[in-house]
Design a protein around this motif. Structure first.
Motif, PDB file in Angstrom:
ATOM      1  N   LYS A  59       0.844  -1.209   0.000  1.00  0.00           N
ATOM      2  CA  LYS A  59       0.000   0.000   0.000  1.00  0.00           C
ATOM      3  C   LYS A  59       0.875   1.253   0.000  1.00  0.00           C
ATOM      4  O   LYS A  59       0.464   2.316  -0.475  1.00  0.00           O
ATOM      5  N   ILE A  60       2.064   1.114   0.558  1.00  0.00           N
ATOM      6  CA  ILE A  60       3.033   2.217   0.542  1.00  0.00           C
ATOM      7  C   ILE A  60       3.820   2.197  -0.767  1.00  0.00           C
ATOM      8  O   ILE A  60       3.992   3.230  -1.419  1.00  0.00           O
ATOM      9  N   ALA A  61       4.277   1.026  -1.155  1.00  0.00           N
ATOM     10  CA  ALA A  61       5.078   0.913  -2.385  1.00  0.00           C
ATOM     11  C   ALA A  61       4.240   1.235  -3.623  1.00  0.00           C
ATOM     12  O   ALA A  61       4.711   1.890  -4.548  1.00  0.00           O
ATOM     13  N   GLN A  62       3.000   0.714  -3.637  1.00  0.00           N
ATOM     14  CA  GLN A  62       2.042   0.946  -4.728  1.00  0.00           C
ATOM     15  C   GLN A  62       2.504   0.386  -6.072  1.00  0.00           C
ATOM     16  O   GLN A  62       2.206   0.946  -7.132  1.00  0.00           O
ATOM     17  N   ILE A  63       3.220  -0.729  -6.027  1.00  0.00           N
ATOM     18  CA  ILE A  63       3.538  -1.437  -7.270  1.00  0.00           C
ATOM     19  C   ILE A  63       2.267  -2.140  -7.727  1.00  0.00           C
ATOM     20  O   ILE A  63       1.651  -2.887  -6.957  1.00  0.00           O
ATOM     21  N   PRO A  64       1.818  -1.913  -8.961  1.00  0.00           N
ATOM     22  CA  PRO A  64       0.536  -2.470  -9.416  1.00  0.00           C
ATOM     23  C   PRO A  64       0.467  -3.985  -9.270  1.00  0.00           C
ATOM     24  O   PRO A  64       1.403  -4.705  -9.633  1.00  0.00           O
ATOM     25  N   GLU A  65      -0.650  -4.455  -8.730  1.00  0.00           N
ATOM     26  CA  GLU A  65      -0.838  -5.885  -8.475  1.00  0.00           C
ATOM     27  C   GLU A  65      -0.706  -6.722  -9.745  1.00  0.00           C
ATOM     28  O   GLU A  65      -0.230  -7.860  -9.701  1.00  0.00           O
ATOM     29  N   GLU A  66      -1.106  -6.171 -10.894  1.00  0.00           N
ATOM     30  CA  GLU A  66      -1.075  -6.961 -12.124  1.00  0.00           C
ATOM     31  C   GLU A  66       0.351  -7.293 -12.562  1.00  0.00           C
ATOM     32  O   GLU A  66       0.567  -8.143 -13.425  1.00  0.00           O
ATOM     33  N   LEU A  67       1.344  -6.631 -11.958  1.00  0.00           N
ATOM     34  CA  LEU A  67       2.731  -6.930 -12.298  1.00  0.00           C
ATOM     35  C   LEU A  67       3.260  -8.160 -11.571  1.00  0.00           C
ATOM     36  O   LEU A  67       4.332  -8.665 -11.915  1.00  0.00           O
ATOM     37  N   PHE A  68       2.529  -8.636 -10.564  1.00  0.00           N
ATOM     38  CA  PHE A  68       2.997  -9.850  -9.879  1.00  0.00           C
ATOM     39  C   PHE A  68       1.824 -10.752  -9.503  1.00  0.00           C
ATOM     40  O   PHE A  68       1.776 -11.313  -8.421  1.00  0.00           O
ATOM     41  N   ASP A  69       0.880 -10.916 -10.449  1.00  0.00           N
ATOM     42  CA  ASP A  69      -0.300 -11.738 -10.150  1.00  0.00           C
ATOM     43  C   ASP A  69      -0.102 -13.219 -10.483  1.00  0.00           C
ATOM     44  O   ASP A  69      -1.042 -14.003 -10.442  1.00  0.00           O
ATOM     45  N   ASN A  70       1.099 -13.620 -10.871  1.00  0.00           N
ATOM     46  CA  ASN A  70       1.424 -15.048 -10.956  1.00  0.00           C
ATOM     47  C   ASN A  70       2.891 -15.231 -10.586  1.00  0.00           C
ATOM     48  O   ASN A  70       3.639 -14.264 -10.436  1.00  0.00           O
ATOM     49  N   LYS A  71       3.314 -16.485 -10.417  1.00  0.00           N
ATOM     50  CA  LYS A  71       4.659 -16.783  -9.914  1.00  0.00           C
ATOM     51  C   LYS A  71       5.758 -16.242 -10.829  1.00  0.00           C
ATOM     52  O   LYS A  71       6.763 -15.680 -10.371  1.00  0.00           O
ATOM     53  N   ASN A  72       5.580 -16.407 -12.131  1.00  0.00           N
ATOM     54  CA  ASN A  72       6.610 -15.953 -13.060  1.00  0.00           C
ATOM     55  C   ASN A  72       6.815 -14.450 -12.977  1.00  0.00           C
ATOM     56  O   ASN A  72       7.953 -13.958 -12.964  1.00  0.00           O
ATOM     57  N   LYS A  73       5.716 -13.704 -12.924  1.00  0.00           N
ATOM     58  CA  LYS A  73       5.807 -12.250 -12.812  1.00  0.00           C
ATOM     59  C   LYS A  73       6.451 -11.852 -11.483  1.00  0.00           C
ATOM     60  O   LYS A  73       7.253 -10.918 -11.413  1.00  0.00           O
ATOM     61  N   ARG A 122       8.213 -11.415  -1.948  1.00  0.00           N
ATOM     62  CA  ARG A 122       6.894 -10.847  -1.694  1.00  0.00           C
ATOM     63  C   ARG A 122       6.142 -11.809  -0.790  1.00  0.00           C
ATOM     64  O   ARG A 122       6.005 -12.983  -1.092  1.00  0.00           O
ATOM     65  N   ASN A 123       5.688 -11.303   0.327  1.00  0.00           N
ATOM     66  CA  ASN A 123       4.981 -12.101   1.322  1.00  0.00           C
ATOM     67  C   ASN A 123       3.597 -11.498   1.516  1.00  0.00           C
ATOM     68  O   ASN A 123       3.435 -10.486   2.180  1.00  0.00           O
ATOM     69  N   LYS A 124       2.608 -12.108   0.855  1.00  0.00           N
ATOM     70  CA  LYS A 124       1.229 -11.599   0.878  1.00  0.00           C
ATOM     71  C   LYS A 124       1.211 -10.163   0.376  1.00  0.00           C
ATOM     72  O   LYS A 124       1.457  -9.917  -0.794  1.00  0.00           O
ATOM     73  N   GLY A 531      10.846 -21.188   0.232  1.00  0.00           N
ATOM     74  CA  GLY A 531       9.538 -20.722   0.686  1.00  0.00           C
ATOM     75  C   GLY A 531       9.642 -19.621   1.732  1.00  0.00           C
ATOM     76  O   GLY A 531      10.456 -19.682   2.641  1.00  0.00           O
ATOM     77  N   ILE A 532       8.806 -18.623   1.601  1.00  0.00           N
ATOM     78  CA  ILE A 532       8.860 -17.405   2.420  1.00  0.00           C
ATOM     79  C   ILE A 532       8.765 -17.698   3.904  1.00  0.00           C
ATOM     80  O   ILE A 532       9.505 -17.138   4.713  1.00  0.00           O
ATOM     81  N   ASP A 533       7.890 -18.586   4.286  1.00  0.00           N
ATOM     82  CA  ASP A 533       7.609 -18.795   5.706  1.00  0.00           C
ATOM     83  C   ASP A 533       8.599 -19.734   6.382  1.00  0.00           C
ATOM     84  O   ASP A 533       8.501 -19.992   7.568  1.00  0.00           O
ATOM     85  N   ASN A 534       9.539 -20.259   5.611  1.00  0.00           N
ATOM     86  CA  ASN A 534      10.391 -21.302   6.173  1.00  0.00           C
ATOM     87  C   ASN A 534      11.867 -20.940   6.218  1.00  0.00           C
ATOM     88  O   ASN A 534      12.708 -21.812   6.375  1.00  0.00           O
ATOM     89  N   ILE A 535      12.177 -19.673   6.051  1.00  0.00           N
ATOM     90  CA  ILE A 535      13.570 -19.264   6.103  1.00  0.00           C
ATOM     91  C   ILE A 535      13.798 -18.530   7.416  1.00  0.00           C
ATOM     92  O   ILE A 535      13.341 -17.410   7.609  1.00  0.00           O
ATOM     93  N   LYS A 536      14.461 -19.179   8.341  1.00  0.00           N
ATOM     94  CA  LYS A 536      14.654 -18.609   9.664  1.00  0.00           C
ATOM     95  C   LYS A 536      15.655 -17.457   9.596  1.00  0.00           C
ATOM     96  O   LYS A 536      16.680 -17.556   8.948  1.00  0.00           O
ATOM     97  N   GLY A 537      15.344 -16.387  10.288  1.00  0.00           N
ATOM     98  CA  GLY A 537      16.274 -15.272  10.369  1.00  0.00           C
ATOM     99  C   GLY A 537      16.409 -14.474   9.099  1.00  0.00           C
ATOM    100  O   GLY A 537      17.311 -13.667   8.951  1.00  0.00           O
TER     101      GLY A 537
END
Length: 564
Positions: A59-73, A122-124, A531-537
């Protein structure tokens, strides 16, 4: 979470104290536009720099969602931001003083290839940058004013010019996303056209030098022979024409220094997407393709090389072949069998880095040394059967032996870096001897079951150290990966090291074959390491390898345990 004001106050309380006083700064701080997380403070100004994260709401960065709406993007956006973050580090003008690594700011240094990595993720609804900062010191005392410059001047500048969309070159970001979409489109559609690789017209394949990945300035543009030209109608660039390399056996020939190995090297790295301006943006190869070569001295553990080597005079078993010090021929045999085990559908081979006695035995030599007295079945005898029975294609660079013409489905001649299709001419010159041997029954034992104990804990647990792109050591046991030529980033080696430990913990001792592990490993590693949630530290120094490279490392582990 504390405020940035509290961080500043805490910082000045420890000014001029011993360096370990910096430890009190570990934690998260609200900078209004973003959160600064100091995850780990180095214990000494000469030690590895401190681990730091920036977490910023989109919401602060405001990078358009359509630029990362799939894994490749998403991979494309994160790669772009990582390169931009690195550039903005270099652009900062503040001078930081101190000893050791004082003032150093680092994030992943991306090569020409675009990789999924953990430097920026990108995490959520959040972007997270993971980087390293050398906390300043005078001798071994805290330099609060210098760290204040980093935290309150330099880092905010980098954040503003990396993540805030209005400050980014929007066209460059959008073009990066479109580029990777088109690259994935071509790779996805190779099979539909019966191809294993594609080289777009006007690609620039030569590099600046042997140690540079940048394109050669004024390098000759690649133009496909008309008979091999195919076309892809990409989502963003529209129609792209170039040379299609079909499934089967392709021979690349030509005089020395005319571009044979340059073309093969481009195809080797065509398993990755490339940034704009690289010259190889649309050199696209089947993502499972593996470069194989002779590799004297590597370890081989219970690998079935009997397809190529059998009936040894000493009676040694080649169905479960073991050696601590492989020869050129046995190593290349093992490399090919292990490539098949890892689900590779394309073998990339250069005659220059192959064992001659493994690759070919001409008909004259066969008359003098009869088959019963020669334990090696050369690759030239096996290649056709590999394709017909297992669907495994071969792209082979050859410059010295015309017998390969007998098995080739396609022959491409490189002449001053220009490709010519010369299959008919090559077949006219062929002696037709090799084709008479095209009757092998391909039978390989892929029953190697991973046993417990390949990695044993040392006095300080399991210690993994990476050696650039050349390999790694696990508890001082070196794994040499110099001959695994498709690794392009030391951060892939970091991931491979963690992957080997993960495989030992999850798969070993559970009656799973290495072939089965090959089926599961990529998605497992993506989920559990990248995976985002599994990298400690907030480990920001991982980049995704393929399962082929992970299994290459496992197979070169001298302590590898296979159930008897």
């Amino acid at each position: 979470m504390k405020s940035s004001v509290e961080l500043k106050n805490e910082l000045f309380k420890i000014d001029s104290k011993g360096y370990k006083a910096y430890k009190v700064l570990e934690g998260k701080y609200d900078f209004k536009k973003y959160v600064l997380s100091i995850d780990h403070v180095q214990g000494d100004p000469f030690a590895s720099p401190s681990r730091v994260r920036i977490i910023i709401d989109n919401k602060i960065a405001q990078i358009p969602e359509e630029l990362f709406d799939n894994k490749n993007k998403e991979v494309a956006v994160c790669d772009f931001l990582t390169r931009l973050f690195s550039k903005n580090i270099k652009n900062q003008s503040e001078k930081i003083f101190g000893s050791g690594k004082s003032g150093l700011i680092e994030i992943s240094r991306c090569p020409q290839e675009i990789l999924e990595r953990t430097a920026i993720i990108r995490n959520k609804n959040f972007f997270e940058a993971r980087f390293y900062v050398g906390f300043p010191a005078r001798g071994r005392s805290v330099l609060a004013r210098e760290l204040e410059k980093i935290i309150f001047n330099i880092i905010p500048n980098i954040v503003e010019n990396t993540f805030i969309y209005k400050n980014i070159n929007k066209l460059n970001l959008i073009n990066r996303v479109k580029l990777i979409e088109d690259q994935f489109y071509i790779r996805k559609n190779l099979k539909e056209k019966g191809l294993v690789a594609f080289v777009a017209n006007e690609s620039i394949l030569p590099r600046e030098s042997g140690v540079s990945a940048r394109p050669l300035r004024n390098g000759k543009k690649f133009i496909s022979p008309q008979v091999l030209e195919v076309e892809f109608d990409t989502p963003n660039r529209g129609k792209i024409k170039g040379m299609g390399i079909p499934k089967g056996i392709t021979l690349i020939i030509g005089g020395g220094y005319h571009g044979k190995s340059t073309l093969l090297r481009a195809l080797e790295l065509g398993i990755y997407n490339h940034i704009e301006g690289d010259g190889r943006e649309f050199v696209i190869t089947d993502e499972s393709a593996l470069k194989v070569r002779a590799e004297d001295g590597r370890a081989i553990t219970s690998t079935d090389i009997s397809l190529f080597i059998n009936n040894l005079p000493n009676g040694k078993d080649t169905i479960k072949f073991n050696t601590e010090n492989a020869s050129g021929s046995t190593s290349q045999a093992a490399n090919i069998i292990e490539a098949i085990e890892s689900k590779s559908k394309v073998l990339l081979i250069d005659e220059d880095t192959s064992a001659t006695n493994f690759m070919i035995r001409d008909d004259i030599m066969q008359q003098l040394v009869v088959k019963e007295k020669e334990p090696i079945t050369p690759f030239i005898d096996v290649a056709k059967s590999l394709y017909k029975q297992l669907g495994i294609s071969t792209i082979l660079v050859a410059g010295s032996c015309g017998d390969f013409f007998d098995i080739a489905d396609l022959v491409i001649q490189m002449d001053s870096y220009e490709p010519y299709e010369v299959t008919a001419k090559a077949k006219e010159l062929s002696r037709g001897k090799v084709s008479l041997r095209d009757d092998l029954d391909i039978s390989i034992d892929f029953g190697r079951v991973l046993d417990k104990g390949s990695i044993s804990e040392g006095p300080k647990g399991i210690k993994i150290k990476t050696l650039g792109k050349d390999g790694l050591s696990i508890n001082k046991e070196n794994i040499d990966l110099k001959s695994v030529e498709q690794i392009v980033d030391g951060e892939q080696i970091n991931t491979i090291g963690m992957a080997i430990k993960f495989i030992e913990d999850k798969y070993s001792g559970k009656d799973l074959t290495i072939e089965k592990i090959a089926d599961e490993i990529e998605k497992d590693i993506t989920k559990n390491l990248i995976g985002i949630d599994n990298i400690k530290g907030g480990n920001g120094s991982l980049a995704m390898p393929r399962k082929q490279e992970i299994l290459c490392a496992i197979n070169r582990l001298r302590t590898l345990k296979i159930k008897k």
